[in-house]
Design an enzyme around this catalytic site. Sequence first.
Site, PDB file in Angstrom:
ATOM      1  N   ILE A  15      15.681  39.032  42.015  1.00  0.00           N
ATOM      2  CA  ILE A  15      14.881  37.812  42.221  1.00  0.00           C
ATOM      3  C   ILE A  15      15.514  36.915  43.285  1.00  0.00           C
ATOM      4  O   ILE A  15      14.835  36.418  44.186  1.00  0.00           O
ATOM      5  CB  ILE A  15      14.734  37.031  40.902  1.00  0.00           C
ATOM      6  N   CYS A 143       8.495  37.648  34.493  1.00  0.00           N
ATOM      7  CA  CYS A 143       7.445  38.404  35.181  1.00  0.00           C
ATOM      8  C   CYS A 143       6.279  38.743  34.262  1.00  0.00           C
ATOM      9  O   CYS A 143       5.116  38.535  34.614  1.00  0.00           O
ATOM     10  CB  CYS A 143       8.031  39.669  35.789  1.00  0.00           C
ATOM     11  N   ARG A 171       8.449  48.435  32.252  1.00  0.00           N
ATOM     12  CA  ARG A 171       9.365  49.318  32.991  1.00  0.00           C
ATOM     13  C   ARG A 171      10.759  49.185  32.366  1.00  0.00           C
ATOM     14  O   ARG A 171      11.133  48.113  31.898  1.00  0.00           O
ATOM     15  CB  ARG A 171       9.387  48.968  34.479  1.00  0.00           C
ATOM     16  N   HIS A 223       5.340  46.841  35.382  1.00  0.00           N
ATOM     17  CA  HIS A 223       4.838  46.773  34.015  1.00  0.00           C
ATOM     18  C   HIS A 223       3.317  46.982  34.039  1.00  0.00           C
ATOM     19  O   HIS A 223       2.661  46.638  35.016  1.00  0.00           O
ATOM     20  CB  HIS A 223       5.069  45.385  33.403  1.00  0.00           C
ATOM     21  N   GLN A 304       7.490  43.582  38.708  1.00  0.00           N
ATOM     22  CA  GLN A 304       8.529  42.741  38.098  1.00  0.00           C
ATOM     23  C   GLN A 304       9.512  42.166  39.107  1.00  0.00           C
ATOM     24  O   GLN A 304      10.109  41.128  38.884  1.00  0.00           O
ATOM     25  CB  GLN A 304       9.283  43.533  37.023  1.00  0.00           C
TER      26      GLN A 304
END
Lengths: 343, 343
Positions: A15, A143, A171, A223, A304
Site C-alpha cells: 500500500i 480493501c 486471496r 478477492h 487488494q
Amino acid sequence: MKSKVKVAINGFGTIGKRVAIAVNKQDDMIVSGIVKKKPDYNALFAKKNGMNIYTITEKDADEFRKKGIEVNGLIDDLLKESDIIVDATPDGVGETYKELYNKYGINSIFQGGEEAKVADISFNALCNYDEAYGKKSIRVVSCNTTGLLRSICALSSLSKIEKVNAVLIRRGADPQEIKKGPINSIVLNPVGLPSHHALDVKTVIPWINISTAAVVVPTTLMHVHHVTIKFASRIEKNDILEAFMTSPRIILVDSVISGIQSTSQIIDSARLNKERGDINELVVFKDSITVDNNEVQFFQAVHQESIVVPENIDAIRASLELSGKLESISETDKKLNINKNLY
Amino acid sequence: MKSKVKVAINGFGTIGKRVAIAVNKQDDMIVSGIVKKKPDYNALFAKKNGMNIYTITEKDADEFRKKGIEVNGLIDDLLKESDIIVDATPDGVGETYKELYNKYGINSIFQGGEEAKVADISFNALCNYDEAYGKKSIRVVSCNTTGLLRSICALSSLSKIEKVNAVLIRRGADPQEIKKGPINSIVLNPVGLPSHHALDVKTVIPWINISTAAVVVPTTLMHVHHVTIKFASRIEKNDILEAFMTSPRIILVDSVISGIQSTSQIIDSARLNKERGDINELVVFKDSITVDNNEVQFFQAVHQESIVVPENIDAIRASLELSGKLESISETDKKLNINKNLY
C-alpha cells in the site's frame, strides 16, 4: 500557485509505495519522505524516483548505507517537516506509532489493518467524505471493506437497504509474499460468523444491517465477493446497472463481450490497460447481476493491492480540508487515470 | 524517410499481442493487422490501439460483429498487403498455416512451439543472427530455449564449453490460463531424459554438448533454471560476471541489495519498473554464481510471456534484411526500453 501539502509515508510495502506514487501525481500534495525499515528493491525504486528515505533507527540507516542507499534522516526529522502522515505499516503496527505522530501534532491517515479506535473516523470516500472533513486522524478501511462499501453506497440511494449478506473469497497473500499461505486449502476465516468485515463496514455506515462470511483460498491476485442485497421495495435490474455505471470507481465487466470470468483474466487485461496492472476500481461482473423482486445478487472483485489508494488520497484532502467530496474524488480519479474501463 | 515494412500477426495471445505492441514501437516496421479467432478483451485492446483485425472465416467475423467489434477482412486479405507474418498461434498450429503463407509468397516468423522443420532456421539474436539474415522463414525458439541460449552464448567466448547441464523448473501455465494445471504437483516433464530443450538448443548452436531435465510446478510467473556449464579450462568468477554484465538482454539481480530471492519478487519489482511487468531480459541471480575450477553453476529466471519478444523483432529485421545484428539488437532494445535493470 498554492504550495503543496507535504505527505510523509510510513511503510513502503504494497500500500505505502502505491500511495506514494499516487500522492506525487496530484497537484496539491507531494511526498516529503518515506520511512522504510529494510533496504530492498522497493527502497531502490523510491530513491530512483527522487523520494527521500528516512529510517526508524540509526542502526537501520546503517544497513541502508551499507548497500549504498542514501538516508535523509530519522522518522522524527520527517514528521517535523510534514503536514500529514500516511501510516502504511503492517496490520496492528500503525497504532504503536500513534503517540509519535501526536507528539509532532501531525495529522494522520491509518489503514484498515488497525482497529477502528486508532483514528477519529473510519473512511470511505463515496460513503462519508463529508463526515471526515477536518478530522485530525482518519482510518481508511481495508480493501474488502472498501469493496463492500463502494457497491453498498452506490446502491443505497435506490431504496432502503434491509439487509446485506456477503460471502468473501479472499486471496491468501499478496503477489510478492513468499512466506504466507495457504497453498492448497480453503480456510474458513473465521468459522464463527459473521467475519469482522460486517463490523468494519458498520464503522463507516453504522445504519447498515449486514452479515459477512469469509474464506481464504490459494491465490494472490484479487478477492471475489458474492453479495446479496435485500431492499425494502421492489427494484429493477436497470436501476442497479445505472447506479453502478454512474458511480465513481466501479467498473462493470461484461463477460460476454470480454470473455472475462476470472481474476486471472481481469489482471491480464489490466496489465495491458492500467499502470502496474493495478485496478483502483471495484470490478462488478455485469452478467452476474440477478434481481428477484426486492433482492439483487452479484459477484464483485477487489484488487487488494490498489483499491484503497484513491481513498488514501481523498482522506488526505478531507483531513487537511483541501477540497470538498466531489472535487477531491474527481481530481484523484483524473490524476490516477481511474476511468471505469478495464479493456 | 524509408517506408515501414508491414508486419501481420496471426494470433493475439500471450506472445502475439506483445509482439504486436513491440512492432508498433519500432521506426522501421508497423502492424498491418492481426488475425484473431475469438472476440475478447484482447481484441478490444487491439481495436482501441488502432490495429486492424482479420479473421480466419466469415463465421468468426460474424462473432466479432455481433459484439460490436469491426473486422477488416479475412486472413488472405491481410497476407496480400503485408511484407511478413509473425505466426503466434498455439503450439503446433502454426505449421498448418505454412502453406497459406507460402501461397502469398510472404516471409514468415514462427514460434518455438512449432517443430524446427517448419522454418529455414531456428533463431536466437545473440547466437545466430547472421546465419538467419535473408532467410525466408525463421523460427524463434521457445522461452526456455531462449533463456538457455542467452547465457550459453554470453559465456561461450570465455573458453570452449565442454558440457551444459540444466534443470528447468517450469511454470505450469500463463497468468490468464484458467484451464491448465497442475495446481498441486511437481510433474516430471518428461521422466525420460533429456527433455526436448537440449535438442532445441542444438537447433540454434549444433556444436553444443547439452543435457536438460524439466519439471512443471504450480506457478504462473516465470521459469527458473539451474545451469551448470563445464569449460575446457579453468575460469574466473569475475570473467563470468563481466560476460553477463556486458551481454545484451541479461540482467544480473543482486539478491543482497534487492532482497529478491523468488520469481514473485522479480515480478513485483518489474511491475514498478517495466511495462506490464514484462521482463524481456534473462534474469541471472548474481549471488548464485559459483565457480569450481572449470565449472560454473548459477540460477536464472525466464519470463515466459515476454523473453522472446525482442527476438521476434530481430527475426523480422534479419529475414527482411533490414539491418545487421548489432544494429538490430541495439534498436530493438532501445525501443523496448530493455535496459538491463530490474530495480
